[in-house]
Motif scaffolding. Structure first.
Motif, short mmCIF file in Angstrom:
data_model
loop_
_atom_site.label_atom_id
_atom_site.label_comp_id
_atom_site.label_asym_id
_atom_site.label_seq_id
_atom_site.Cartn_x
_atom_site.Cartn_y
_atom_site.Cartn_z
N UNK B 34 0.79 -1.23 0.00
CA UNK B 34 0.00 0.00 0.00
C UNK B 34 0.83 1.28 0.00
N UNK B 35 2.14 1.20 0.33
CA UNK B 35 2.84 2.44 0.64
C UNK B 35 3.20 3.25 -0.60
N UNK B 36 3.70 2.64 -1.66
CA UNK B 36 3.99 3.50 -2.83
C UNK B 36 3.35 3.02 -4.12
N UNK B 37 2.46 2.06 -4.02
CA UNK B 37 1.77 1.67 -5.25
C UNK B 37 0.76 2.73 -5.72
N UNK B 38 0.18 3.58 -4.82
CA UNK B 38 -0.78 4.58 -5.34
C UNK B 38 -0.22 5.42 -6.47
N UNK B 39 1.02 5.90 -6.30
CA UNK B 39 1.60 6.77 -7.33
C UNK B 39 1.85 6.00 -8.63
#
Lengths: 194, 466
Positions: B34-39
């Motif tokens: 979850x930590x940097x997949x949004x970008x």
């Protein structure tokens, strides 16, 4: 976005082994975009425990507020958090000069058009002495000639032809990868499936 | 031409090679959290791209999620949004997600080994520098940044420059109660954490061959602190025995085909490496950190070094600042330093074998009154197994708090923080300043050393409990 040349004063952060938790602590990774990260870069060193600015830290010294960062060896060891590059870039840095970088940082920086420049110890010593004695010294990093220079000093740095072409033209790794679609499909047909 | 295992796996995954260009390198498995997949997903949308191979991606939420009251919504808004964003993205792009309430909840590096989707020869990437854990299975696994996450989602490939190679040979017999964590800490303390930069490392030979898969995972997990991004151990009978009957292991005739092919992977006998070092493990004692970066380790009976033992003014300055942060003194013994917390957890040392050996020391004792002890398994499966083997009872009888699986106090992105100025003996992997929360003080150690420190209430050599 691209990188061709930059001329700027430098910000000296003269320590080895600056790790990712120093550049951007984990508590600031709980975001879903890339905005406002400049506020948190080197947060633990910019601010005291009572949240007042640390007057001894270079980013709080208005004489050093430029877009080239100069550091020592093994910059960005530790985590693969790309937030560290985003934070540095958001703050205004577009180039970093050091004796060496961690592998993960080097890739992440180039993918974000931040140029990591590796110099040798002789040039590094000249440069750090010059900017510490005179913060107004201006350094030019020119990618077409692969040189970093100030006053009468000059150093030729290495970069792969591919990444140099990408930075100059604005092409990304993905542009090249998506041109390989038929090769990738062909590979998948014959690769082991277990 | 003789080849190393690294050459064999690398060559088998090159899609395209061109002069002046890095290799187009195929990725067999892609893990996201979850930590940097949004970008990365935003980048897909911005470029109107889809996920190239949804069958080769798996998502999990592990960094932000709580280890207590996991049936309740996450309290902190930003953490809740990140986890919800992962769920939304996986749903939109068709990616399988092992979310918060999945029966197999676990840290991202645990999913594949426990299911045996991590396999010899496969290439595996994840936005996390401890992806090298999977190298214990003879996989080529490494951490990547968010932009590269985007590239793999879009094309299932990365551009990679072939690294140099290094072989590290561990030889000899370990002393009693010296474990895998002490081996890797010793290696980093001896060679520093830049020695491996630019290299792909193979761990080899007799001591490694005698290690279990879980101990091999510990060594590979911490190898990024040595500077090297890629690590592996060649697969052998121990590897294939671990694989049997796991859900995603090849079955029947595919299994035979897989094993036959994989037995060709180990380095050829006359293969050469760019660097090679040999470590005699019989001289290693239980290790512990004293400073704020991974090379600041000592044998637990040793004294903290002097300022003068560091050769450059820069190293001396770093050393003094580290000791100031940790409130420790040069040339003093670290043994008997009072501590406040003990944390068993993280993708480095929270497996069933770690809990077994720690429980063997803890059984029948109580942790010191000045210590708060937390045990956080790395997966729900390990939590279940710990309960079945009565290990949870042993820890709870000793006044440890047994919590749900996830990353927890390793980097304190949930509420499992270590308060300012408190000492925590931790089985995790990094002791940087602020790692376990602002101004916290981390002492990294093996599960046995951590158990001994918890009982004594201070830094203690576990061998006193032999």
């Amino acid at each position: 976005m691209s990188f061709i040349t930059t001329t700027s004063r430098c910000v000296p952060l003269l320590r080895d082994n600056i790790d990712t938790d120093q550049i951007i602590p984990a508590k600031f990774l709980s975001i879903t975009n890339k905005k406002w990260l400049w506020r948190h870069v080197f947060w633990a060193r910019r601010y005291n425990q009572d949240s007042t600015p640390n007057k001894d830290f270079v980013l709080n010294n208005s004489a050093y507020n430029w877009n080239i960062l100069v550091t020592w060896e093994n910059f960005w060891c530790g985590s693969s958090r790309e937030h560290a590059v985003w934070a540095l870039n958001d703050y205004g840095f577009n180039a970093i000069i050091a004796l060496g970088f961690s592998d993960i940082f080097y890739n992440n920086a180039l993918n974000n058009f931040v140029l990591p420049v590796v110099v040798d110890e002789v040039f590094h010593t000249w440069l750090t002495q010059a900017i510490q004695s005179n913060p107004t010294v201006e350094v030019t990093i020119d990618l077409p000639t692969q040189t970093v220079s100030y006053l009468d000093k000059r150093f030729e740095f290495s970069i792969t032809k591919f990444k140099k072409d990408c930075l100059l033209s604005g092409q990304t790794n993905l542009d090249y990868l998506t041109s390989m679609k038929s090769e990738i499909t062909e590979y998948e047909k014959h690769a082991y499936s277990f | 031409m003789s080849k190393t295992i690294i050459d064999k796996i690398w060559d088998a995954h090159v899609v395209k090679q061109q002069e002046w260009y890095p290799d187009v390198f195929y990725i067999d498995l892609h893990l996201i959290h979850e930590v940097t997949s949004p970008q990365a997903f935003d980048m897909l949308r911005d470029n109107t791209l889809k996920v190239s191979r949804t069958d080769k991606v798996l998502g999990t939420a592990d960094h932000n999620v709580p280890t207590k009251d996991q049936h309740l919504p996450i309290k902190e808004k930003l953490w809740r949004i990140q986890v919800a964003t992962l769920t939304k993205n996986c749903d939109e792009f068709g990616i399988e997600l092992y979310g918060m309430w999945h029966e197999r909840q676990w840290i991202v590096h645990i999913i594949w080994p426990e299911l045996w989707a991590t396999q010899p020869w496969k290439t595996i990437v994840c936005w996390d520098s401890h992806t090298s854990t999977h190298g214990a299975f003879g996989a080529l696994a490494f951490g990547i940044g968010t932009t590269e996450v985007w590239h793999v989602l879009a094309t299932q490939c990365l551009l990679q420059k072939r690294p140099k190679t290094m072989r590290i040979v561990f030889t000899g017999k370990l002393q009693p109660w010296v474990v895998a964590k002490d081996m890797i800490l010793y290696l980093i303390s001896k060679y520093g954490f830049r020695f491996g930069t630019g290299h792909f490392v193979e761990y080899a030979w007799d001591t490694i061959s005698n290690l279990s898969m879980e101990w091999r995972m510990t060594i590979c997990n911490m190898s990024i602190e040595f500077g090297a991004r890629w690590w592996l151990v060649a697969p052998d009978d121990t590897t294939y025995k671990y694989m049997q009957w796991r859900p995603l292991a090849p079955q029947w005739n595919q299994r035979d085909q897989a094993v036959t092919y994989r037995k060709t992977l180990p380095s050829d006998k006359d293969a050469t490496f760019d660097k090679e070092i040999i470590i005699d493990v019989s001289q290693i004692e239980p290790m512990i950190t004293y400073g704020t970066n991974p090379w600041m380790w000592i044998g637990i009976t040793h004294s903290i070094p002097t300022v003068e033992s560091h050769t450059t003014p820069q190293e001396q300055e770093d050393f003094k600042k580290a000791l100031h942060y940790m409130n420790l003194s040069a040339w003093s013994k670290i043994i008997d330093t009072p501590i406040d917390y003990v944390f068993f957890g993280s993708c480095t040392n929270a497996r069933i074998e770690d809990f077994r050996i720690a429980a063997s020391l803890v059984r029948g004792k109580k942790i010191a009154e000045n210590v708060t002890g937390r045990v956080v398994p790395w997966s729900a499966q390990v939590a279940k197994q710990a309960k079945e083997e009565w290990l949870q009872d042993i820890f709870e009888d000793a006044w440890f708090e047994f919590r749900g699986a996830w990353c927890s106090a390793c980097l304190a992105m949930n509420e499992d923080k270590i308060p300012a100025w408190k000492y925590c003996v931790s089985t995790s992997n990094r002791n940087f300043q602020w790692r376990q929360w602002p101004w916290s003080r981390t002492l990294l150690a093996s599960p046995l050393t951590a158990a001994a420190c918890a009982i004594a209430g201070k830094v203690t050599d576990p061998r006193v409990y032999l």
